[in-house]
Design an enzyme around this catalytic site. Structure first.
Site, short mmCIF file in Angstrom:
data_model
loop_
_atom_site.label_atom_id
_atom_site.label_comp_id
_atom_site.label_asym_id
_atom_site.label_seq_id
_atom_site.Cartn_x
_atom_site.Cartn_y
_atom_site.Cartn_z
N ARG A 55 6.80 39.61 15.09
CA ARG A 55 6.61 40.61 16.15
C ARG A 55 5.87 40.03 17.35
NH1 ARG A 55 1.89 44.55 13.83
NH2 ARG A 55 0.85 43.04 12.50
N GLY A 78 7.15 33.48 9.95
CA GLY A 78 7.50 33.30 11.37
C GLY A 78 6.99 34.45 12.22
N ASP A 125 9.40 46.20 11.79
CA ASP A 125 10.00 46.79 12.99
C ASP A 125 9.66 46.01 14.26
OD1 ASP A 125 7.33 47.38 13.30
OD2 ASP A 125 7.57 49.56 13.12
N ASP A 151 -5.13 36.12 14.56
CA ASP A 151 -4.53 37.23 13.82
C ASP A 151 -5.57 38.21 13.29
OD1 ASP A 151 -2.11 36.22 14.44
OD2 ASP A 151 -1.33 36.19 12.40
N ASP A 161 -0.87 31.17 7.00
CA ASP A 161 -0.17 31.44 8.27
C ASP A 161 -1.09 32.12 9.27
OD1 ASP A 161 0.28 33.51 6.14
OD2 ASP A 161 1.02 34.67 7.84
N ARG A 203 -1.59 38.12 24.16
CA ARG A 203 -2.56 37.15 23.63
C ARG A 203 -2.43 35.83 24.37
NH1 ARG A 203 -2.18 37.28 17.07
NH2 ARG A 203 -0.15 36.25 17.35
P1 AMP Z 1 0.17 39.32 9.22
O1 AMP Z 1 -0.22 39.87 7.90
O2 AMP Z 1 -0.02 40.28 10.36
O3 AMP Z 1 -0.40 37.98 9.49
O4 AMP Z 1 1.77 39.13 9.15
C1 AMP Z 1 2.42 38.36 8.18
C2 AMP Z 1 3.87 38.20 8.56
O5 AMP Z 1 4.50 39.46 8.67
C3 AMP Z 1 4.12 37.49 9.89
O6 AMP Z 1 5.29 36.75 9.75
C4 AMP Z 1 4.31 38.64 10.84
O7 AMP Z 1 5.06 38.29 11.96
C5 AMP Z 1 5.06 39.63 9.98
N1 AMP Z 1 4.87 41.02 10.39
C6 AMP Z 1 3.77 41.79 10.26
N2 AMP Z 1 3.97 43.02 10.76
C7 AMP Z 1 5.24 43.04 11.22
C8 AMP Z 1 6.05 44.03 11.85
N3 AMP Z 1 5.62 45.27 12.10
N4 AMP Z 1 7.31 43.67 12.18
C9 AMP Z 1 7.79 42.46 11.94
N5 AMP Z 1 7.08 41.48 11.36
C10 AMP Z 1 5.82 41.77 10.99
MG MG Z 2 -0.31 36.63 10.79
#
Ligand code: AMP
Ligand code: MG
Length: 501
Positions: free
Chosen positions: A101, A98, A137, A278, A268, A188
Site C-alpha cells: 500500500r 512487498g 485493499d 513502519d 520487513d 513519508r
Molecule cells: P505491516 O504489518 O504494516 O508492516 O505490513 C505487512 C505487509 O502487509 C506489507 O507487505 C504491507 O504492504 C502489507 N499490507 C498491510 N496493510 C495492507 C493493506 N491495507 N493493503 C495492502 N497491503 C497491506
Molecule cells: Mg511493514
C-alpha cells in the site's frame, strides 16, 4: 512510453527528481499509479519536512498539490512504483510481501539544500493496491496515518533516527477494518525505504545477481566507507553487515532509553539505514513495565518492550543469512554481527548516563542505572514523568515531586543517595542542563494521539497541529501545555492498538 503520457494535467511540486532505486531495474519493483482518493482534505503538515525537501514557500496552497498528494494527479517528473520484498513475520518466514500500500513517488534531489549527493525518497502510504497487496485493499485509515505522521516527527524531535512524514491527507472514502473508517495517505520521506526484507527476498529466491546489485547500490550510496575499509580483509559486504548492525544497535539503545515500543519488529519493518520505520501499534511507555506488549495482536509477547534488543539481533541474523552468498564465509558473517553485542550495551549506557546527567563514565554507573530501572518497574512509575522530574530536581534541589512517584519511598531514597553522591563532585547546574536535554517533557502517548484522532475524525484537525508543535520540540517547556505532559487518564490503559491499520 511514460506513464504520464495520457494526462493533460500534472502537479508541479517545484522539486527536482533523480533516479535512485529505480536504476536497479524492473526485478526490484513494478511501475504503477496511486489510486485516487475522492475529495481530499488536509489533516496535518510538517513545515520542517517541507523545508528539508526544499519545497517552495506556500507549497501546500494549490489544490493541485492536495490532489497530487492523495494520488489524484500525477506529479511532474515522477514515475511511481512499488518495490518487492519478503520477510520474517513474528519469527516465521512469510515469503513475498512487498509494498502492498506504499507507493514510491520518486527521489527528490535535495543537493541544493544539503550541498551533498543527497536525495530523499517520497512515498505515499495508503495510496491504493499494488501487485504486492495480497488480500489487502492498499489503503491506510486516518487513525493509523495520524499516528504514523505524529510519531515520525516526534522521534525526529527526540533525536532518534526515523523515516519522516511530510503530511497526512484524508478523504471521506470508507475503508473496512474492524469497522468502517475513513481513508488517508501519509506522505513519508526518507533517504531510503530499503528494508532487511529486500535482501531476504533475493536471497530466498536464489537470485544472487540481484542480491549483489542491491547490496552494491546500498553500499555505494549509503555506506561508502565499506568500500575502503580494511576490516574483514577488505570484504565490503561484511563491513556493510557490521555497519548495519552498529546502526541498528544505536537505534535500539535510543528506543530503550526513551521507552519506545515498536510493536511489530518483523524483518520487513527493519530499515537498512537503521531508521525507525513502519509505525503501527507502537507505544511510548506510560508506567514503566519492561514486559509491556503494545501490540494487541502479539499474544506471545515476542515484541515486548524488553525483548526488542534481542529481536533486533535476531533480525540482523536473518540479514546476515541473506548476505552470506556475498560475504562468502559464515565465520566472517558471524564476526560482523558481533559488533551489535558491544555497541548496544555501550550505546544504551551512554544514553542512560545522559538521562542521569552524567557527562562521563564511572564505575558503578551500571548499578545506578539498573537500580533505578528496577525501582521504576516495581512501582510501575510513569517513565517520562520520572525522568523529567528527576531533571528538575537536579536543577532546583527539590526531591519531593520525584519521590512522590514511588510507592517504595525508602527504596527510592536509598537510590537517590547514591545518585547524589555520584553527582557531588560534578556541577549540578551542568548536569541539570544535560538532563533537561535528554529527558523529554512530551512524548506521543497513546491517549494524546487518540484524542487528536477522534477530533480529526470529526473534521477538527487542530489537535494534530498542536501535538506536532509540542513533539517537534519535546525538550522545551512549552508554557501552558502541561496538560500534554501529565499522567495518562485511566481510560488510556483500555486503548487497544493492533496491527489493524
Ligand atoms: P505491516 O504489518 O504494516 O508492516 O505490513 C505487512 C505487509 O502487509 C506489507 O507487505 C504491507 O504492504 C502489507 N499490507 C498491510 N496493510 C495492507 C493493506 N491495507 N493493503 C495492502 N497491503 C497491506
Ligand atoms: Mg511493514
Amino acid at each position: 512510453m511514460s506513464l504520464l503520457a495520457e494526462d493533460t494535467e500534472v502537479a508541479d511540486l517545484g522539486l527536482r527528481w533523480k533516479t535512485g532505486f529505480a536504476n536497479l531495474g524492473p526485478a526490484f519493483f513494478t511501475e504503477l499509479r496511486p489510486t485516487p482518493l475522492p475529495d481530499p482534505y488536509w489533516v496535518g503538515r510538517s513545515d520542517a519536512v517541507a523545508r528539508e525537501l526544499g519545497l517552495p514557500p506556500g507549497w501546500h496552497e494549490s489544490t493541485n498539490t492536495l490532489a497530487a498528494l492523495t494520488g489524484s494527479m500525477p506529479i511532474a517528473g515522477t514515475q511511481p512504483f512499488a518495490t518487492v520484498y519478503s520477510g520474517h513475520q513474528f519469527g516465521v518466514w512469510a515469503g513475498q510481501l512487498g509494498d502492498g500500500r506504499a507507493i514510491m513517488i520518486g527521489e527528490a534531489d535535495i543537493a541544493s539544500e544539503t550541498g551533498s549527493e543527497g536525495g530523499l525518497e517520497v512515498q505515499f502510504k495508503g495510496a491504493g493496491r499494488t501487485p504486492y497487496s495480497r488480500g489487502g485493499d492498499g489503503r491506510a485509515v486516518l487513525r493509523s496515518s495520524i499516528r504514523e505522521f505524529l510519531c515520525s516527527e516526534a522521534m525526529h524531535g527526540l533525536g532518534i533516527p526515523t523515516t519522516r512524514a511530510l503530511c497526512v491527507t484524508g478523504s471521506d472514502a470508507r475503508v473496512r477494518r474492524e469497522e468502517l473508517e475513513s481513508a488517508a495517505v501519509v506522505t513519508r520521506v526518507a533517504p531510503s525505504f530499503i528494508r532487511f526484507g529486500h535482501f531476504e527476498h533475493f536471497a530466498a529466491n536464489q537470485r544472487e545477481d540481484e542480491l549483489r546489485s542491491l547490496a552494491d547500490y546500498v553500499i555505494d550510496r549509503y555506506y561508502p566507507a565499506c568500500r575502503t575499509t580494511e576490516r574483514f580483509n577488505g570484504n565490503a559486504y561484511a563491513a556493510f553487515l557490521e555497519a548495519v548492525s552498529e546502526r541498528t544497535a544505536a537505534l535500539l539503545a535510543q528506543w530503550q532509553a526513551v521507552g519506545f515500543c515498536h510493536g511489530v519488529m518483523n524483518t520487513d519493518n527493519m530499515s537498512i539505514l537503521g531508521l525507525t520505520i513502519d509505525y503501527g501499534p507502537f507505544q511510548f511507555l506510560d508506567g514503566f513495565d519492561p514486559r509491556h506488549i503494545c501490540n494487541h495482536s502479539d499474544t506471545s509477547g515476542r515484541y515486548a518492550f524488553n525483548q526488542q534488543p534481542n529481536v533486533a539481533y535476531w533480525n540482523l541474523f536473518c540479514l546476515a543469512q541473506a548476505l552470506l552468498p556475498l560475504i562468502g564465509d559464515q565465520e566472517v558473517a558471524v564476526a560482523a554481527l558481533e559488533s551489535y553485542k558491544t555497541v548496544f550495551p555501550h550505546a544504551f549506557e551512554g544514553r542512560m548516563r545522559a538521562k542521569l546527567g552524567l557527562a562521563d563514565a564511572a564505575e558503578g554507573d551500571r548499578a545506578l542505572i539498573e537500580g533505578v530501572l528496577k525501582l521504576l518497574a516495581a512501582g510501575k512509575v510513569d517513565y517520562t514523568i520520572f525522568w523529567r522530574r528527576l531533571s528538575h530536581h537536579m536543577a532546583d534541589g527539590n526531591a519531593e515531586p520525584v519521590r512522590d512517584l514511588f510507592p517504595d519511598r525508602e527504596g527510592f531514597d536509598a537510590w537517590l543517595l547514591l545518585f547524589s553522591e555520584r553527582h557531588a563532585a560534578a556541577g549540578r547546574a551542568q548536569a541539570a542542563d544535560l538532563m533537561l536535554k535528554s529527558n523529554p517533557k512530551f512524548v506521543l502517548r497513546n491517549h494524546l494521539g487518540q484524542q487528536a484522532i477522534e477530533a480529526s475524525q470529526l473534521k477538527d484537525h487542530a489537535g494534530v497541529a498542536t501535538l506536532l508543535a509540542l513533539l517537534e520540540a519535546p525538550f522545551d517547556e512549552h508554557p501552558g501545555c502541561d496538560a500534554y505532559a501529565g499522567f495518562p487518564p485511566d481510560w488510556a490503559s483500555t486503548i487497544e492498538i493492533s496491527c489493524s491499520s
